[in-house]
Scaffold this active site. Structure first.
Site, PDB file in Angstrom:
ATOM      1  N   HIS A  70      35.136  31.259  85.615  1.00 45.79           N
ATOM      2  CA  HIS A  70      36.152  31.959  86.395  1.00 45.79           C
ATOM      3  C   HIS A  70      37.481  32.053  85.637  1.00 45.79           C
ATOM      4  O   HIS A  70      38.113  33.112  85.571  1.00 45.79           O
ATOM      5  CB  HIS A  70      36.337  31.221  87.719  1.00 45.79           C
ATOM      6  CG  HIS A  70      37.225  31.903  88.710  1.00 45.79           C
ATOM      7  ND1 HIS A  70      38.574  31.643  88.799  1.00 45.79           N
ATOM      8  CD2 HIS A  70      36.953  32.811  89.682  1.00 45.79           C
ATOM      9  CE1 HIS A  70      39.096  32.365  89.779  1.00 45.79           C
ATOM     10  NE2 HIS A  70      38.132  33.084  90.335  1.00 45.79           N
TER      11      HIS A  70
ATOM     12  N   SER B 118      40.291  37.349  93.189  1.00 51.58           N
ATOM     13  CA  SER B 118      40.537  36.637  91.930  1.00 51.58           C
ATOM     14  C   SER B 118      40.721  37.600  90.770  1.00 51.58           C
ATOM     15  O   SER B 118      41.461  37.312  89.826  1.00 51.58           O
ATOM     16  CB  SER B 118      39.358  35.713  91.601  1.00 51.58           C
ATOM     17  OG  SER B 118      39.458  34.498  92.275  1.00 51.58           O
TER      18      SER B 118
ATOM     19  N   ASP C 245      43.580  27.652  86.624  1.00 52.05           N
ATOM     20  CA  ASP C 245      42.229  28.061  86.985  1.00 52.05           C
ATOM     21  C   ASP C 245      41.236  27.025  86.461  1.00 52.05           C
ATOM     22  O   ASP C 245      41.560  25.830  86.394  1.00 52.05           O
ATOM     23  CB  ASP C 245      41.935  29.459  86.415  1.00 52.05           C
ATOM     24  CG  ASP C 245      41.017  30.267  87.312  1.00 52.05           C
ATOM     25  OD1 ASP C 245      39.812  29.972  87.325  1.00 52.05           O
ATOM     26  OD2 ASP C 245      41.504  31.179  87.998  1.00 52.05           O
TER      27      ASP C 245
END
Length: 528
Positions: A179, A349, A140
């Site tokens: 994220h 996600s 990620d």
């Protein structure tokens, strides 16, 4: 906003074009070159000779023959895709297509962690919170760090979290987007520590690779290298790996081969289905129907409603909570729209790492399962969200944590039919005949016991889990004759635990019908 630790490069230069009759975004000037097997003595030199003068090697070749090169001109990437036809040293050439983090921004201050409750995580945690035999890989945008040190209260255990490669900037995989930290928290934030939130898996080791830049963009070559890095790390240490990728984009050979590489080595890749408001499932998640070790995850809202943004298609494996999911965020500012430390985000996600953490719990409990078995258990245990057994919007259903963890357990009723006082049979060479005729399973290939049904338990085992239907014809059923214990002390302990449980149950008035225990396929005895 990044003054605390400025990076040499916080973003990829992305351009658009058409590849394989599809509009794609790809990294400017960068090409992925797959070297052919059995090429000459200098395949890299031969490959470079076929490319424009001034082409340089960015990375590689990898163990699988992948080379990443940088062209001298930004607008010549697609023009050089056909260069493989000019030399036998190259199998194929393709642009480094760009993946995006699969997130839908929403109110970042939604202060309720509803996802674990919706999937029954509390019941699952009664059975397992994460073991060291399985590795959680996070590919990620990195993880919250200050001065190259983990700095988040829920993600600071250096003994548990391994910092892998930062494929964007080099150095440590510091999160410049937010994220990655959010995803890592959903899968693996420390639980029961009186701080913040609880991740789905509290105890298994975690491996972090950074492939997404500050804008959430990431190249497919970086994804592939990260998959291979985590897979190789797990193989070298005898671990199973569940690799989370909450990103995706167009299909290409590089992503497909990386997923196949992990799957062939017994690992799982859990990937986001995408957030195109019901569009087709993105890659690598879309490889779920062709590669056994890939799982595609869609998103649900509270009430088991499919999220409006969640992509659909026959590739969806399962769905999980993905809207307004509270999790960890960097301790420093990466965006004016994100709070520090904790906040809520939405997207496939967010659904994906919940499934990743759950799969790691399942493998913690059943280390003998294959990646295909874990995937099958995820599907079989999922809650159907309609009348059909499968639906393109919710796949095989919404994951159910405790049921998924017990998939593969053997349930044994504590009952007695006939005079036999025990169902414990020693798995060692013997000429004894046990309660013949019988439906007892043969649990050990070395036994000479004559029995009539088959068991799937791993041998050798001292646990015989199938009760007899007829009276005894053997002295082993005589309570006055002791059963000789096995030599193995671990197996002897299991026998003792079963005998103690049977003695206790035998003294209860309802024991003949209402009390149960089970022995899982690793020989562990559990009461129900």
């Amino acid at each position: 906003m990044l003054e605390e630790n400025p990076a040499e490069n916080t973003g990829l230069e992305v351009v658009a074009g058409e590849f394989r009759d599809e509009g794609v975004r790809f990294v400017a000037r960068r090409l992925i070159v797959q070297l052919a097997e059995g090429a000459g003595e200098d395949p890299v030199g031969e490959a470079l000779a076929a490319l424009p003068e001034g082409t340089t090697v960015v990375r590689g070749p990898s163990a699988t023959g992948r080379l990443v090169v940088l062209l001298p001109e930004a607008d010549t990437v697609l023009a050089n895709v056909g260069v493989a036809e000019t030399t036998s040293a190259i199998e194929y050439v393709e642009p480094d297509v760009v993946d995006r983090a699969q997130i839908v921004p929403n109110d970042p201050r939604f202060a309720q962690q509803w996802g674990p409750t919706a999937v029954g995580a509390e019941g699952a945690w009664d059975l397992e919170t994460g073991a060291g035999n399985v590795l959680i890989g996070i590919i990620d945008s990195g993880i919250s760090m200050s001065a190259d040190v983990l700095d988040h209260d829920d993600l600071r255990d250096g003994a548990r979290i391994t910092l892998g490669t930062d494929f964007v900037d080099g150095g440590t995989p510091r999160d410049l987007n937010g994220h990655g930290t959010h995803v890592a928290g959903i899968a693996a934030a420390a639980g029961n520590n009186a701080t913040g939130i609880a991740g789905m898996n509290w105890g298994s080791p975690v491996y972090i690779c950074r492939t997404l830049d500050a804008s959430g963009n990431g190249g497919s070559a970086d994804f592939a290298d990260a998959v291979e890095e985590i897979t190789d790390y797990a193989v070298a240490r005898g671990l199973k790996a569940v690799i989370n990728y909450s990103g995706g984009g167009p299909a290409n050979n590089t992503k497909q081969q990386a997923c196949q590489y992990a799957s062939d080595r017994g690992m799982l890749v859990i990937a986001a289905a995408g957030n195109d408001n019901g569009g087709p499932v993105i890659w690598p998640a879309a490889y779920s129907t062709s590669i056994p070790g890939v799982v595609a995850v869609g998103s649900t809202d509270p009430g088991d409603v499919i999220s409006s943004f969640s992509n659909v298609g026959p590739e969806v494996t399962v769905v999980a909570p993905g809207r307004n999911i509270l999790s960890t965020l960097p301790t420093y500012s990466v965006s004016p729209t994100l709070p520090l430390n904790y906040g809520s985000l939405s997207g496939t996600s967010m659904a994906t790492p919940l499934v990743t953490g759950l799969a790691a719990l399942m493998w913690s409990r059943h280390p003998g399962h294959t990646n295909a078995k874990i995937k099958q258990c995820l599907q079989d245990s999922a809650v159907k969200l309609g009348a059909a057994a499968f639906d393109n919007s919710w796949g095989h259903g919404r994951v159910a944590a405790r049921v998924a963890l017990t998939c593969g357990d053997l349930i044994i009723p504590v009952t007695r039919i006939g005079p036999c006082r025990s169902r414990i049979v020693l798995c060692e060479p013997s000429t004894l005949t046990i309660c013949r005729p019988s439906r007892l399973p043969i649990l050990c290939q070395t036994t000479r016991l004559s029995t009539g049904c088959v068991s799937g338990l791993r041998c050798p085992s001292v646990v015989d889990g199938c009760q007899s239907s007829l009276g005894c014809r053997s002295e082993l059923c005589d309570p006055n004759i002791p059963v000789r214990p096995p030599v193995d002390p671990v197996l002897h302990e299991i026998v003792g635990r079963l005998e103690e449980l049977e003695r206790r149950v035998a003294g209860e008035s309802s024991a003949s019908q209402g009390d149960w225990f089970y022995v899982d396929d690793d020989g562990e005895v559990h009461e129900v």
